[in-house]
Design a protein around this motif. Structure first.
Motif, mmCIF file in Angstrom:
data_model
loop_
_atom_site.group_PDB
_atom_site.id
_atom_site.type_symbol
_atom_site.label_atom_id
_atom_site.label_comp_id
_atom_site.label_asym_id
_atom_site.label_seq_id
_atom_site.Cartn_x
_atom_site.Cartn_y
_atom_site.Cartn_z
ATOM 1 N N UNK A 1 23.023 38.124 30.474
ATOM 2 C CA UNK A 1 23.564 37.527 31.721
ATOM 3 C C UNK A 1 24.567 36.539 31.153
ATOM 4 N N UNK A 2 25.467 36.520 32.088
ATOM 5 C CA UNK A 2 26.733 35.190 31.711
ATOM 6 C C UNK A 2 27.113 34.704 33.103
ATOM 7 N N UNK A 3 28.138 33.769 32.938
ATOM 8 C CA UNK A 3 28.825 33.126 34.062
ATOM 9 C C UNK A 3 30.292 33.227 33.459
ATOM 10 N N UNK A 4 31.188 33.711 34.788
ATOM 11 C CA UNK A 4 32.549 33.133 34.564
ATOM 12 C C UNK A 4 32.877 31.796 35.077
ATOM 13 N N UNK A 5 33.581 31.031 34.072
ATOM 14 C CA UNK A 5 33.473 29.603 34.621
ATOM 15 C C UNK A 5 34.747 28.886 34.045
ATOM 16 N N UNK A 6 35.585 28.283 34.868
ATOM 17 C CA UNK A 6 36.882 27.681 34.232
ATOM 18 C C UNK A 6 37.774 28.683 33.561
ATOM 19 N N UNK A 7 38.813 28.173 33.130
ATOM 20 C CA UNK A 7 39.833 28.688 32.494
ATOM 21 C C UNK A 7 40.003 28.471 30.901
ATOM 22 N N UNK A 8 40.391 29.483 30.402
ATOM 23 C CA UNK A 8 40.698 29.378 29.062
ATOM 24 C C UNK A 8 41.775 28.328 28.644
ATOM 25 N N UNK A 9 41.447 27.615 27.556
ATOM 26 C CA UNK A 9 42.469 26.694 27.150
ATOM 27 C C UNK A 9 43.747 27.410 26.802
ATOM 28 N N UNK A 10 44.868 26.679 27.262
ATOM 29 C CA UNK A 10 46.341 27.228 27.351
ATOM 30 C C UNK A 10 46.773 28.139 28.260
ATOM 31 N N UNK A 11 46.001 28.436 29.480
ATOM 32 C CA UNK A 11 46.484 29.583 30.217
ATOM 33 C C UNK A 11 47.469 28.965 31.259
ATOM 34 N N UNK A 12 48.575 29.907 31.068
ATOM 35 C CA UNK A 12 49.769 29.395 32.075
ATOM 36 C C UNK A 12 49.456 30.103 33.519
ATOM 37 N N UNK B 1 43.165 26.543 42.939
ATOM 38 C CA UNK B 1 42.601 26.520 41.297
ATOM 39 C C UNK B 1 43.263 25.273 40.630
ATOM 40 N N UNK B 2 41.984 24.595 40.166
ATOM 41 C CA UNK B 2 42.425 23.212 39.190
ATOM 42 C C UNK B 2 42.500 23.750 37.788
ATOM 43 N N UNK B 3 43.754 24.038 37.431
ATOM 44 C CA UNK B 3 44.146 24.641 36.042
ATOM 45 C C UNK B 3 43.818 23.656 34.912
ATOM 46 N N UNK B 4 43.426 22.577 35.302
ATOM 47 C CA UNK B 4 42.819 21.444 34.235
ATOM 48 C C UNK B 4 41.378 21.736 33.549
ATOM 49 N N UNK B 5 40.801 22.566 34.661
ATOM 50 C CA UNK B 5 39.315 22.737 34.269
ATOM 51 C C UNK B 5 39.263 23.907 33.307
ATOM 52 N N UNK B 6 39.207 23.733 32.227
ATOM 53 C CA UNK B 6 39.495 24.484 31.108
ATOM 54 C C UNK B 6 38.030 24.473 30.346
ATOM 55 N N UNK C 1 43.342 46.948 37.161
ATOM 56 C CA UNK C 1 43.149 46.465 35.998
ATOM 57 C C UNK C 1 43.342 44.812 35.703
ATOM 58 N N UNK C 2 42.218 44.149 35.486
ATOM 59 C CA UNK C 2 42.626 42.692 35.041
ATOM 60 C C UNK C 2 41.852 42.402 34.009
ATOM 61 N N UNK C 3 42.256 41.751 33.167
ATOM 62 C CA UNK C 3 41.325 41.194 31.999
ATOM 63 C C UNK C 3 40.987 39.742 32.230
ATOM 64 N N UNK C 4 39.832 39.692 32.769
ATOM 65 C CA UNK C 4 39.414 38.620 33.128
ATOM 66 C C UNK C 4 39.047 37.670 31.946
ATOM 67 N N UNK C 5 38.538 38.000 30.915
ATOM 68 C CA UNK C 5 38.219 37.209 29.605
ATOM 69 C C UNK C 5 39.353 36.703 29.083
ATOM 70 N N UNK C 6 40.480 37.363 29.303
ATOM 71 C CA UNK C 6 41.573 36.425 28.711
ATOM 72 C C UNK C 6 42.177 35.314 29.432
ATOM 73 N N UNK C 7 41.690 35.094 30.618
ATOM 74 C CA UNK C 7 42.102 33.863 31.319
ATOM 75 C C UNK C 7 40.708 32.989 31.793
ATOM 76 N N UNK D 1 29.413 23.903 40.220
ATOM 77 C CA UNK D 1 30.898 24.613 40.475
ATOM 78 C C UNK D 1 31.245 23.798 41.698
ATOM 79 N N UNK D 2 32.049 22.672 41.445
ATOM 80 C CA UNK D 2 32.952 22.050 42.279
ATOM 81 C C UNK D 2 33.989 22.894 42.948
ATOM 82 N N UNK D 3 34.276 22.644 44.208
ATOM 83 C CA UNK D 3 35.390 23.298 44.676
ATOM 84 C C UNK D 3 36.680 23.266 43.682
ATOM 85 N N UNK D 4 37.439 24.345 43.705
ATOM 86 C CA UNK D 4 38.606 24.566 42.811
ATOM 87 C C UNK D 4 38.146 24.853 41.560
ATOM 88 N N UNK D 5 37.184 25.549 41.122
ATOM 89 C CA UNK D 5 36.786 25.893 39.740
ATOM 90 C C UNK D 5 36.607 27.567 39.971
#
Length: 590
Positions: A369-380, A468-473, A396-402, A416-420
């Protein structure tokens, strides 16, 4: 083997006498006739008497009129729809609230009179007033057309049943013949327009109605006098209670709820359970072995202060701000990758005053089990959004890349506050604890699959990118919203932990582990709890103001603010074993 004990049909006791609930059309029509005989009409002596049957959206008016015509063949019968604007006029009037969007509209500010044509209304009122015999006025807005009837009956309808009728093409929206329209579009129109207007009008009628009519089951009507309706609501608001859960399959759904909640094994899966969403759930009022189904939102409307408490009522009005629901991906698939709107966005775009902040409490998990949460560091942002848009054609979308991916286990709580950006992965049983605006999910990626209707589920990248809050890495996620459990207090046979939520969210959650009785207090606000560990527990009043209330594993229950102190202890097979509850309430920042 697990033996399910989850109660799918909880009820609130009103009376031991089943005769206090009128069942069947012959009995109901006989009661109307008796009531008319005992009612002194305010109309001129030569005029007849008037019965109004006000109908919530989704009520099958044909069933009602058919029964009345058979029992009262000489009565005049008028339908409120005959005084409404044309379909084109109604569509045009509400266009800015319905919108062209597949999923979202704007919460309408209009009232019941908006459906009606002034000239047609004046003509129908004149016809009603000159009738000399018995007259029935039936439909949505019937009480608007005749505001001083001799008998007023309110035909209410559960929101879940309305949605099922949409899917079966049995009903349309108010004032339009759109039974064959896609159920999702009918639901959207009802959510943003019809239900808002019907609710506003319903609240005006509570003190005037003589009876409440339940036609949720076709051909099996039930009717209760207003005094029993009011007693049922009064009983509910002074004790712990549960609303009626409903379950629905989905493209990512799992198999856990089938076993634990004793559901139909032949259904392909169950994805959702709405276990505490009072705006959509029902409340069952019990008369002997008979139950009457009403929307649980009626309790919020009728007793907001006692149910919600002073501070919560002052902040949210007659809305129930806390939602508990299940998301089952056990042996299923990932939820859609999604984000919820920021507060200012939901206010400006959709007309709501608070947003869908949420959390995932892991009721159970598989090893992977896992959750996808926030963004990877350095995502553009531009790169991720371009890949999301491209995925709508390539599949096709590589979710784990981002997006960050984190393992989770049973009893973990993810905030999970809104924007995450977030979603739960497969092989999880999520108890979602969130704020109530529950349809405001902007899907970014749905793993290339179709909905159960064979259509692609709507993707909302345009809305999503604005929220999307891009600073939530990853560093922010680990620091702010992942594994944030803190000890709070402990005593003889119990301990309390704070599990969230994030400071941006208005909900506080506390988990209690206990082998002995643990004392709770509503603190002047509504509490919502779920038994997340243990087969069963009992909720008791230290002063005996309510009867002991038994809850079972995974059941969500509400403790009204008016209850004050209450005890929870292990019960039955769980006696002497460790149990746990998760409790949510609105923070009081004073």
């Amino acid at each position: 083997m697990f033996q399910p004990n989850y109660d799918k049909y909880p009820s609130v006791h009103v009376s031991d006498r089943r005769d206090d609930c009128l069942t069947g059309w012959d009995t109901i029509c006989g009661e109307i006739e008796r009531q008319l005989q005992n009612t002194h009409s305010s109309r001129l002596p030569q005029k007849g008497k008037i019965v109004v049957i006000e109908c919530y959206q989704g009520v099958n008016e044909d069933e009602i009129t058919g029964a009345l015509r058979q029992y009262f063949p000489d009565a005049a019968l008028f339908l409120s729809s005959s005084a409404m604007k044309t379909e084109a006029e109604i569509d045009s009037f509400f266009y800015n609230d319905i919108t062209e969007d597949e999923v979202f509209g704007f919460m309408t500010r209009y009232n019941i009179d908006s459906y009606f044509d002034d000239d047609k209304t004046a003509l129908l009122r004149r016809k009603i007033n000159v009738c000399e015999g018995l007259t029935f006025v039936i439909g949505t807005g019937a009480a608007y057309l005749c505001d001083c009837p001799d008998v007023l009956i309110y035909a209410d309808m559960a929101r879940w049943e309305i949605q099922l009728r949409f899917r079966r093409n049995e009903v349309g929206n108010v004032g339009v013949r759109n039974k064959k329209e896609r159920a999702s579009l009918q639901y959207k129109r009802a959510f943003f327009v019809d239900w808002r207007i019907c609710d506003r009008f319903k609240k005006c009628l509570f003190a005037r109605m003589d009876y409440v009519l339940d036609t949720n089951v076709a051909g099996q009507p039930k009717m209760i006098a207003r005094k029993w309706f009011e007693k049922g609501l009064q009983n509910a608001v002074n004790q712990p209670f549960r609303v009626v859960p409903f379950f629905d399959p989905g493209p990512w759904g799992g198999q856990w709820m089938k076993a634990v909640c004793d559901l139909d094994k032949e259904t392909v899966n169950y994805a959702w359970c709405f276990d505490c969403v009072p705006e959509e759930n029902s409340l069952l009022l019990r008369f002997g072995e008979i139950t009457v189904e009403i929307p649980s939102i009626d309790l919020v409307f009728a007793h907001p202060h006692e149910l919600l408490g002073e501070a919560v009522h002052g902040r949210f009005g007659d809305e129930f701000p806390i939602r508990f629901d299940f998301l089952d991906t056990m042996q299923g698939g990932n939820l859609s990758l999604q984000v919820h709107p920021l507060t200012e966005y939901i206010q400006e775009k959709f007309g709501l005053h608070y947003t869908q902040d949420e959390s995932y409490y892991m009721l159970d998990t598989g090893d992977d089990a896992c959750v996808y949460l926030g963004l990877k560091e350095g995502v553009h942002p531009e790169e991720m959004l371009a890949c999301l848009r491209e995925a709508q054609t390539t599949g096709a979308f590589d979710a784990e890349r981002f997006v960050g991916k984190y393992p989770v286990g049973k009893h973990d709580h993810v905030l999970i506050p809104a924007g995450t950006v977030h979603c739960s992965g497969a092989n999880s049983m999520v108890l979602e604890i969130s704020a109530t605006p529950y349809i405001f999910t902007f899907k970014l990626w749905d793993w290339g699959r179709l909905g159960l209707d064979g259509r692609p589920r709507p993707i909302n990248i345009g809305h999503g990118e604005r929220n999307i809050q891009w600073n939530r890495t990853e560093s922010w996620v680990r620091r702010e919203i992942l594994h944030c459990v803190e000890p709070v207090a402990e005593g003889d046979g119990w301990r309390e932990e704070r599990t969230g939520l994030h400071e941006r969210e208005f909900i506080e959650t506390r988990r209690h582990w206990f082998t002995k009785p643990v004392l709770h207090h509503t603190g002047g606000g509504v509490n919502v709890l779920n038994l997340v560990e243990g087969r069963e527990a009992v909720v008791e009043s230290p002063s005996g103001v309510f009867e002991p209330f038994v809850v079972h594993y995974a059941e969500t229950f509400i403790v009204p603010a008016a209850v004050g102190e209450y005890l929870i202890r292990p019960f039955g097979e769980s006696d002497g074993k460790e149990c746990a509850t998760i409790k949510a309430y609105v923070r009081n920042n004073s």
